[in-house]
Structure formats: structure tokens, C-alpha cells
Design a protein around this motif. Structure first.
Motif, mmCIF file in Angstrom:
data_model
loop_
_atom_site.group_PDB
_atom_site.id
_atom_site.type_symbol
_atom_site.label_atom_id
_atom_site.label_comp_id
_atom_site.label_asym_id
_atom_site.label_seq_id
_atom_site.Cartn_x
_atom_site.Cartn_y
_atom_site.Cartn_z
ATOM 1 N N ILE A 332 28.755 -0.257 114.228
ATOM 2 C CA ILE A 332 29.960 -0.881 114.934
ATOM 3 C C ILE A 332 29.625 -2.594 114.917
ATOM 4 O O ILE A 332 28.422 -2.910 114.756
ATOM 5 C CB ILE A 332 29.889 -0.558 116.482
ATOM 6 N N SER A 333 30.780 -3.333 115.108
ATOM 7 C CA SER A 333 30.781 -4.598 115.024
ATOM 8 C C SER A 333 29.905 -5.140 116.395
ATOM 9 O O SER A 333 30.338 -4.694 117.560
ATOM 10 C CB SER A 333 32.117 -5.359 114.923
ATOM 11 N N LEU A 334 29.115 -6.347 116.040
ATOM 12 C CA LEU A 334 28.751 -7.138 116.985
ATOM 13 C C LEU A 334 29.400 -8.463 117.018
ATOM 14 O O LEU A 334 28.630 -9.380 117.633
ATOM 15 C CB LEU A 334 27.279 -6.905 117.255
ATOM 16 N N GLY A 335 30.187 -8.711 116.253
ATOM 17 C CA GLY A 335 30.876 -10.159 116.266
ATOM 18 C C GLY A 335 30.691 -10.744 115.054
ATOM 19 O O GLY A 335 29.909 -10.240 114.096
ATOM 20 N N LEU A 336 31.217 -12.079 114.956
ATOM 21 C CA LEU A 336 31.370 -12.664 113.557
ATOM 22 C C LEU A 336 31.159 -14.161 114.081
ATOM 23 O O LEU A 336 31.784 -14.750 114.924
ATOM 24 C CB LEU A 336 32.869 -12.319 113.206
ATOM 25 N N ARG A 337 30.762 -14.802 113.014
ATOM 26 C CA ARG A 337 30.698 -16.234 113.102
ATOM 27 C C ARG A 337 31.139 -16.721 111.735
ATOM 28 O O ARG A 337 30.678 -16.463 110.503
ATOM 29 C CB ARG A 337 29.141 -16.602 113.194
ATOM 30 N N VAL A 338 31.999 -17.672 111.816
ATOM 31 C CA VAL A 338 32.644 -18.588 110.689
ATOM 32 C C VAL A 338 32.265 -20.035 110.603
ATOM 33 O O VAL A 338 32.654 -20.596 111.686
ATOM 34 C CB VAL A 338 34.324 -18.362 110.612
ATOM 35 N N ARG A 384 38.075 -9.493 101.663
ATOM 36 C CA ARG A 384 37.858 -8.295 101.197
ATOM 37 C C ARG A 384 36.652 -8.200 100.931
ATOM 38 O O ARG A 384 35.804 -9.063 100.369
ATOM 39 C CB ARG A 384 38.807 -7.588 100.204
ATOM 40 N N VAL A 385 35.946 -6.972 101.468
ATOM 41 C CA VAL A 385 34.488 -6.748 100.918
ATOM 42 C C VAL A 385 34.612 -5.339 100.420
ATOM 43 O O VAL A 385 35.427 -4.437 100.868
ATOM 44 C CB VAL A 385 33.526 -6.751 101.994
ATOM 45 N N ALA A 386 33.611 -5.091 99.562
ATOM 46 C CA ALA A 386 33.801 -3.559 98.677
ATOM 47 C C ALA A 386 35.110 -3.302 98.140
ATOM 48 O O ALA A 386 35.610 -2.111 98.349
ATOM 49 C CB ALA A 386 33.218 -2.519 99.753
ATOM 50 N N GLY A 387 35.694 -4.150 97.564
ATOM 51 C CA GLY A 387 37.100 -4.049 97.007
ATOM 52 C C GLY A 387 38.300 -4.096 98.047
ATOM 53 O O GLY A 387 39.180 -4.881 97.705
ATOM 54 N N PHE A 391 37.771 -7.766 105.982
ATOM 55 C CA PHE A 391 36.810 -8.435 106.620
ATOM 56 C C PHE A 391 36.865 -8.470 108.061
ATOM 57 O O PHE A 391 36.181 -8.400 108.993
ATOM 58 C CB PHE A 391 36.431 -9.812 105.956
ATOM 59 N N ALA A 392 38.239 -9.119 108.260
ATOM 60 C CA ALA A 392 38.818 -9.206 109.749
ATOM 61 C C ALA A 392 38.723 -7.867 110.498
ATOM 62 O O ALA A 392 38.423 -7.935 111.759
ATOM 63 C CB ALA A 392 39.844 -10.261 109.782
ATOM 64 N N ARG A 393 39.380 -6.943 109.816
ATOM 65 C CA ARG A 393 39.488 -5.733 110.321
ATOM 66 C C ARG A 393 38.085 -5.239 110.699
ATOM 67 O O ARG A 393 37.647 -4.465 111.946
ATOM 68 C CB ARG A 393 40.084 -4.728 109.758
ATOM 69 N N LEU A 394 37.050 -5.283 109.825
ATOM 70 C CA LEU A 394 35.541 -4.782 109.919
ATOM 71 C C LEU A 394 35.120 -5.644 111.126
ATOM 72 O O LEU A 394 34.295 -5.134 112.102
ATOM 73 C CB LEU A 394 34.773 -5.341 108.865
ATOM 74 N N ALA A 395 35.214 -6.756 111.453
ATOM 75 C CA ALA A 395 34.855 -7.757 112.576
ATOM 76 C C ALA A 395 35.161 -7.044 114.080
ATOM 77 O O ALA A 395 34.456 -7.509 114.911
ATOM 78 C CB ALA A 395 35.129 -9.169 112.485
ATOM 79 N N GLN A 396 36.342 -6.359 113.972
ATOM 80 C CA GLN A 396 36.839 -5.886 115.210
ATOM 81 C C GLN A 396 36.977 -4.345 115.252
ATOM 82 O O GLN A 396 37.567 -3.687 116.178
ATOM 83 C CB GLN A 396 38.140 -6.276 115.613
ATOM 84 N N HIS A 418 35.551 3.932 97.163
ATOM 85 C CA HIS A 418 36.517 4.744 96.668
ATOM 86 C C HIS A 418 35.922 6.203 96.801
ATOM 87 O O HIS A 418 35.120 6.660 97.617
ATOM 88 C CB HIS A 418 36.557 4.707 94.988
ATOM 89 N N ALA A 419 37.059 6.914 96.790
ATOM 90 C CA ALA A 419 36.589 8.394 97.042
ATOM 91 C C ALA A 419 36.550 8.645 98.299
ATOM 92 O O ALA A 419 35.527 9.554 98.739
ATOM 93 C CB ALA A 419 35.775 9.223 96.013
ATOM 94 N N GLY A 420 36.799 7.994 99.373
ATOM 95 C CA GLY A 420 36.627 8.139 100.857
ATOM 96 C C GLY A 420 35.224 7.922 101.008
ATOM 97 O O GLY A 420 34.837 8.435 102.185
ATOM 98 N N LYS A 421 34.475 7.012 100.441
ATOM 99 C CA LYS A 421 33.024 6.594 100.821
ATOM 100 C C LYS A 421 33.114 5.806 101.979
ATOM 101 O O LYS A 421 31.839 5.435 102.374
ATOM 102 C CB LYS A 421 32.364 6.141 99.430
ATOM 103 N N ALA A 422 34.060 5.036 102.149
ATOM 104 C CA ALA A 422 33.924 4.088 103.305
ATOM 105 C C ALA A 422 35.275 4.202 104.105
ATOM 106 O O ALA A 422 36.239 4.190 103.439
ATOM 107 C CB ALA A 422 33.723 2.531 102.919
ATOM 108 N N SER A 423 35.320 3.728 105.471
ATOM 109 C CA SER A 423 36.323 3.873 106.214
ATOM 110 C C SER A 423 36.113 2.919 107.549
ATOM 111 O O SER A 423 34.992 2.764 108.021
ATOM 112 C CB SER A 423 36.689 5.279 106.640
ATOM 113 N N VAL A 424 37.139 2.324 108.004
ATOM 114 C CA VAL A 424 37.115 1.330 109.064
ATOM 115 C C VAL A 424 38.081 2.018 110.034
ATOM 116 O O VAL A 424 39.336 2.331 109.924
ATOM 117 C CB VAL A 424 37.695 0.022 108.421
ATOM 118 N N SER A 425 37.634 1.954 111.434
ATOM 119 C CA SER A 425 38.355 2.339 112.542
ATOM 120 C C SER A 425 38.117 1.073 113.734
ATOM 121 O O SER A 425 37.290 0.454 113.662
ATOM 122 C CB SER A 425 38.100 3.668 112.973
#
Length: 683
Positions: A332-338, A384-387, A391-396, A418-425
Motif C-alpha cells: 500500500i502507498s505511504l506517499g510520493l515525493r517529487v 509508467r513503471v513495469a511497462g 506511477f500516479a495511480r500507484l501513489a494513491q 503481463h499475464a496478470g502478475k501485477a495489479s493496482v487498485s
């Protein structure tokens, strides 16, 4: 229900079962039990637990068997029947007056440990014990039932023990997951610390004999590196000189050949710092380089001395894997610093594995061309990361992946999704599962943990040093300093101790201050607990946190938020400023003098000489004189003598005196919080 009772199964809470299996199976098992789908239980004389469900499904837990080792006639490798069996067994046993004690690590013999460890992993255990390994252990309590959970943090993996010394219900975040060498080594470390309190303890395993503590390790290339950097100074070409390039290359090659992971990472950071100087980057700071020199010098000093409390091998990171493949991770995300530097952007995303409470990070860099129609948030959203993962969606949100690899310092690298090996919610910002020491609820407890730990320069390297999540009980004050463009708030934790929240405006994150202000303005009227995640620092004003994310019933990531004008509702007030403690002020002044030396070099120390003379006088006045030979006054005296002496014979003795001062500073900063705790005891 027949005796004997199974202490390993009775210790498993729903929280533990969710981590050992997954939340979906747990919830389905709970629903079916509530609907009346309950098994008949039978405990055999040898402790085997047999469950027979209404539809003739049979589940069997032999003694010491874990979830995957239990058998079930449904045919699934991991099923709801196993979960339901444990839940129902615990419910039925709750009426018993004399429940068995959890298996103790102190009673765990080598024979029993070998029996509970997969045989193919035992050679790896023996290898680590021969080399020596440093493991951090801690004890926490589950959220709902307050049952003990033990954690062992190895440099390249983290193991959690949900049933004490019954290792069938221990889980590791490596690819093996169960009964691996990391679980065995963690159990050995916990055996050395049977009475764990609130503090995290560091345990050295497999320490060599006294005559073996001094490593056969060549120090000359690393000392030559420090000399090459300080000889001319950055302002006079040290960064681009062939001597510096050769010294850094030699030191890096040797550290990698010797498998010195922490030292290699320090040298890599030094190389990146020099690159920032050559690029004239806005992210360059002399103080960052000085801190790296302190770290490298202090690690080398432990090797030179043979180490009294710390193993030289553990301080250098010898034998620690630079990169480790991980099992299925739920983060789970604990935040982002740019951070911005001209057209360059560097983003760091903090994430946590709630199972092991391991802090990790993802990093991303990008550049952009001038485009009046593209905002900072739009550019962030394009990354994007991992293709394919935004990245912004991962942060939240939260990430589930089976393609991750972790560097030794906690940097996370994702394979192609690929093949469902990573998912973001999406994630609602519920951080209630976080535990100390990542979670801070009491300032004095945090300070005690810091005091008991080794100096940061000697710890395992972290890509997120000082990162924590603070649980806030009250927002005492909130203000904005327009001159400094700084938002500041005084926060109180559960003990009433004060923390400053400080965040400056930056063009790379135009909506950050609005987002932080919006949450802090809503906090007094919200029934939800307030959490702030970010980097803890210590300054003249006391302890402060720079927020990367805030949680108030929802997750708010300032650097990924739009500007909405909320800052205009904040009272205008000067940023906090307190007179520096004399000792802290003196330490900072020594840093400034050494930064000047780093800039000008040993060949041109005229201005630095005057500053060091004044610091020597001040050290005596404020009580930092110390022991006759090892105190600050004596160290400065020796350094001054070297700087004013004849340098025609070389700089070896001068570099030696400088290293002595660097090492003293590192230890002084580590001890500093214990000198003036009274300033932060309450509001």
C-alpha cells in the motif's frame, strides 16, 4: 473436544490468517461459518486436528503442519476449509480455562529447528552463520486479539512468526515463503532475545572468534578515495580529476569483489553526488557529500578496530545479497515525493508490505520539453513503471505483484506486468495495520528506540532513511509563512508531545500545500484518525516531519494533488524558529567548516583554519571538550596542527585527523537526541 490443545493453531488470529493465505479466502471462510457451514472437530492423541464439513470435505492438520502442508479433500493447494477449520477450532477452544502457552523460541533446540526447516535450505543457514549476520528482531501484538507476532528482519528478507516457535506458521517474503533459511536464522536470533520489549533489538549471529574479528580487508583504496576528494576540493577540479575517477573506480571494484553491500551502496551514492555537482544540479548539497564521507569513514573505522559491539562483516554488509527476488507482495502507498531540477523530475514512492511491515520504495525519473498545455500533474500521470502501471495511480492506491525484486537498501524493481502478475487498485488510506517502529504513536518511545539503535552510519543502508508514519491526536496550530512559502503545523501525538509538520512550496508540486492544508483544516471535525507519513528530521525547532501523504479516512498524496485554493483559509504566521541549542549549534558549525574544506580542498585551508580555531575555543566553553585525547578540542587541535604543517610529504596524516573528526561527528549526532530530550516532552 479432546486434549491436547494445539497452541500453534490457537495463536492464529484472522489478521495472521489473512497474511498466511489471503483476505479473500479468510472472508469467504468467515461468511460460511456464520451461515452454519461448520465442521465437526476431532483432535487425535498425537495432536492431529481433523475437521469434517457437512458436504463430506475432510481437512487434516498433522502436528506442526502449516496451512499448505495440511491436507484437504477439496483438492486445492490452499483453501477456505483450512481457514474455517482454524477459526472454528479457536472459537470452540475459547471456553477452555487452561489454554496452552505459545511455543517459546528459548526452548527451540537445533534438532527441532532442523526438523522444522526444509533440509535443502540448511546449508544456506550454516553458510550465513560462518560468515556472520546481523538480524533485527521485534515483538508486536495483533490488532484485534492482542496476540504476539514476532518479526525478524534480515538484510535481504523479512520473516514473521504468527505461532511463536512453531515455524509452520511463519512466513517469509522471499520466493520460498515457508521453512526457508531466513525463517531458521530469524528463529535463532529470537532465541537470543527471549524477553523482547518495545524496542527493536539487533542480534549478531555466528560472530567470529576474537582473533578473527579483524578482517583481512584492504583499507588503502578507500582512504585514497577520501584523500583524492579532499586534496584539491570540488571547486578546484576534484570531481573531474583522473585521480578521483581512478580512486572511486578502485574502491567500488574492491567493495563489490569483497561483497561489501552497504559500503558499495555508500560509494554508489557518492558517485551520484559527484555527478550532481558536475551537472550543477539544484539537488546538489555539500552537506550530503559530507554525510557520505562520515558514513564511509565510520564503517572503515569499525573494520580497523575489529568491532567491539558490531561485527565488521555486518557493518560492511559482507555476504548480503544486492538484489533478492520476492514472493507475492501486497503493498500500500505511504506517499510520493517529487523533486524538480530544471526540466528533470525525480519521484520516489514509499510503499509498505503490511504483512512484514517492510518499508520499500519505487523511483522514477523523467524529463520534459517546454509545453504550455501540459501541467505537472499531467506529466506525472504519463509516467509508467513495469511497462503499463501508472506511477500516479500507484501513489494513491495498492499494488499486488509477483514480479518484484528488492535491492538491499529497499529499492523495489518491478518486472513487466503481463499475464496478470501485477495489479493496482484504489486504497482508502486505512493505515491501522501499521506497527512500530514504522508507526510512531509516542515521541519518547521513538527517541528511546533511536538511542538504543546503532548510529545510522553503521546500520543497513535504506533508500528511505528516517521515514515513518505519525499518528496524530491533535492539530494544535496551523499557519503559512508567505515569506518562506512554508506551511507549518504543530501536531500532538497520543502522549501530548509536539511535532512540527513543515513543507515548502515547490514549482514541481504546485498543489501540495493546498492538499496538506485541506486535510489539516478538516482534521478537528473528523471522527477518523489522522496519520502523516514522511521523513522525520531534527532541527532547532525540535522534531519535524515532511509529509509525503496524509490519511484522514481517505488517502491524500500532496505531490499528486491539484491546487484548489485551500491554502487561502490558513492563518498567516511566521514559520517556527527556535534558538539553537549551543551543542547542536557547535556541531552544525563544524559541519559548515568541513563543507568549506570539501569545497576548497586541503591545499587552500586558510579560511577553514580560522573557523576551526574558533570552534576549538567554543567547544571548551559549551562543554564539548570531552576526554583529553578523544574529545572535540583534542581532535580539532590535531587537525589544526596538520593543516598548518608541511604538506610536502603528503596528506596521509591530515586525512587521518579529518577522519577522526568525521567519526566523532557521526557519534555525536547519534548521541545528541539524548542530551536535550526535555525540549520535546510535551506541549
Amino acid at each position: 473436544m479432546a486434549a491436547p490443545l494445539r497452541s500453534d493453531l490457537l495463536s492464529l488470529t484472522p489478521e495472521a490468517l489473512a497474511q498466511l493465505a489471503n483476505m479473500g479466502l479468510l472472508k469467504r471462510a468467515q461468511r460460511e461459518l456464520a451461515a452454519g457451514y461448520t465442521p465437526e472437530l476431532d483432535v487425535q492423541e498425537d495432536g492431529t486436528l481433523i475437521a469434517r464439513f457437512p458436504d463430506q470435505v475432510r481437512t487434516e492438520f498433522p502436528p506442526s503442519a502449516g496451512l499448505k502442508e495440511a491436507s484437504c479433500s477439496c483438492g486445492a493447494a490452499l483453501c477456505r476449509h483450512r481457514i474455517a477449520t482454524i477459526l472454528h477450532y479457536a472459537s470452540a477452544a475459547s471456553t477452555e480455562s487452561d489454554l496452552p502457552q505459545l511455543a517459546s523460541f528459548a526452548d527451540l533446540s537445533e534438532t527441532e529447528l532442523r526438523r522444522q526447516t526444509t533440509a535443502s535450505f540448511w546449508p544456506a543457514v550454516e553458510r550465513e552463520l560462518r560468515q556472520g549476520i546481523r538480524i533485527e528482531v521485534e515483538r508486536s501484538l495483533s490488532t484485534e486479539q492482542q496476540k504476539p507476532i514476532y518479526t525478524a528482519r534480515l538484510p535481504h528478507a523479512t520473516a514473521r512468526y504468527y505461532a511463536g516457535a512453531d515455524l509452520g506458521f511463519a512466513r517469509c517474503d522471499c520466493q520460498a515463503q515457508q521453512r526457508c533459511e531466513h525463517i531458521a536464522l530469524g528463529a535463532l536470533a529470537l532465541q537470543r532475545a527471549p524477553q523482547l520489549g518495545e524496542a527493536r533489538l539487533a542480534i549478531e549471529l555466528g560472530e567470529p572468534r576474537a582473533d578473527e574479528r579483524k578482517l583481512d580487508f584492504a583499507l588503502a583504496p578507500f582512504i585514497d578515495l577520501i584523500a583524492a576528494l579532499l586534496r584539491d576540493g570540488l571547486a578546484h577540479g576534484a570531481a573531474e580529476s583522473p585521480r578521483m575517477a581512478q580512486a572511486l573506480s578502485s574502491a567500488l571494484r574492491l567493495s563489490r569483489e569483497q561483497g561489501c553491500t552497504w559500503l558499495s551502496l555508500s560509494l554508489e551514492s557518492l558517485e551520484q553526488w559527484l555527478e550532481l555537482y558536475l551537472q550543477r544540479s539544484a539537488r546538489f548539497a555539500y552537506l550530503d557529500g559530507l554525510r557520505l564521507l562520515r558514513e564511509i569513514s565510520l564503517r572503515l573505522a569499525v573494520v580497523e578496530s575489529g568491532g567491539a559491539d558490531l561485527s565488521p562483516r555486518s557493518v560492511l554488509g559482507m555476504g548480503e545479497a544486492m538484489e533478492t527476488a520476492l514472493d507475492r507482495l501486497s503493498l500500500i502507498s505511504l506517499g510520493l515525493r517529487v523533486l524538480g531540477d530544471g526540466k528533470e523530475r525525480r519521484a520516489t514512492l514509499a510503499v509498505v508490505d503490511c504483512d512484514t511491515q517492510t518499508l520499500l520504495c519505487l523511483q522514477k525519473e523523467w524529463q520534459y520539453e517546454n509545453n504550455a498545455g501540459s501541467s505537472e500533474l499531467a506529466r506525472l500521470d504519463q509516467q509508467r513503471v513495469a511497462g503499463t502501471l501508472r506511477f500516479a495511480r500507484l501513489a494513491q492506491g495498492s499494488l499486488v505483484t509477483t514480479t518484484a525484486r528488492r535491492r538491499a537498501n529497499g529499492e523495489l524493481r518491478l518486472g513487466q506486468s503481463h499475464a496478470g502478475k501485477a495489479s493496482v487498485s484504489a486504497h482508502n488510506g486505512d493505515w491501522s495495520a501499521l506497527r512500530p517502529p514504522l508507526l510512531i504513536e509516542d515521541q519518547q518511545r521513538y527517541l528511546r528506540q533511536q538511542a538504543h539503535a546503532a548510529p545510522r552510519e553503521l546500520q543497513a543502508r535504506s533508500a528511505l532513511p528516517g521515514f515513518h508514519v505519525l499518528r496524530v491526536s491533535q492539530v494544535v496550530s496551523l499557519g503559512y509563512d508567505p515569506a518562506a512559502q512554508r506551511l507549518h503545523a504543530l501536531l500532538a501525538d497520543a502522549s501530548g508531545a509536539g511535532w512540527w509538520l513543515l513543507r515548502d512550496h515547490a514549482s514541481a508540486t504546485p498543489g501540495a500545500l493546498d492538499a496538506i492544508a485541506r486535510v489539516l483544516l478538516d482534521a478537528p471535525d473528523s471522527p477518523q484518525p489522522l496519520y502523516v507519513a514522511g521523513v522525520i528530521r531534527r532541527g532547532n525547532e525540535g522534531l519535524s516531519i515532511e509529509p509525503w501523504a496524509l490519511s484522514l479516512g481517505r488517502l491524500v498524496v500532496p505531490d499528486a494533488s491539484t491546487a484548489d485554493g485551500s491554502l487561502s483559509a490558513v492563518t498567516l504566521a511566521n514559520a517556527p524558529h527556535a534558538a539553537a541549542d549551543p551543542q547542536q549549534h557547535c556541531l552544525a558549525a563544524v559541519d559548515e567548516a568541513l563543507c568549506e574544506l570539501l569545497r576548497d580542498g586541503l591545499r587552500r585551508p586558510r579560511t577553514t583554519l580560522n573557523r576551526l580555531k574558533e570552534l576549538r575555543r567554543r567547544a571548551v566553553e559549551i562543554g564539548l571538550r570531552g576526554e583529553p585525547e578523544r574529545g572535540l578540542e583534542a581532535i580539532l587541535e590535531r587537525l589544526l596542527a596538520e593543516l598548518q604543517g608541511d604538506a610536502t610529504t603528503g596528506y596521509e596524516s591530515t586525512v587521518s585527523a579529518l577522519r577522526e573528526l568525521l567519526n566523532w561527528l557521526a557519534l555525536a549526532y547519534h548521541a545528541a537526541p539524548t542530551l536535550d530530550l526535555e525540549s520535546s516532552e510535551g506541549l
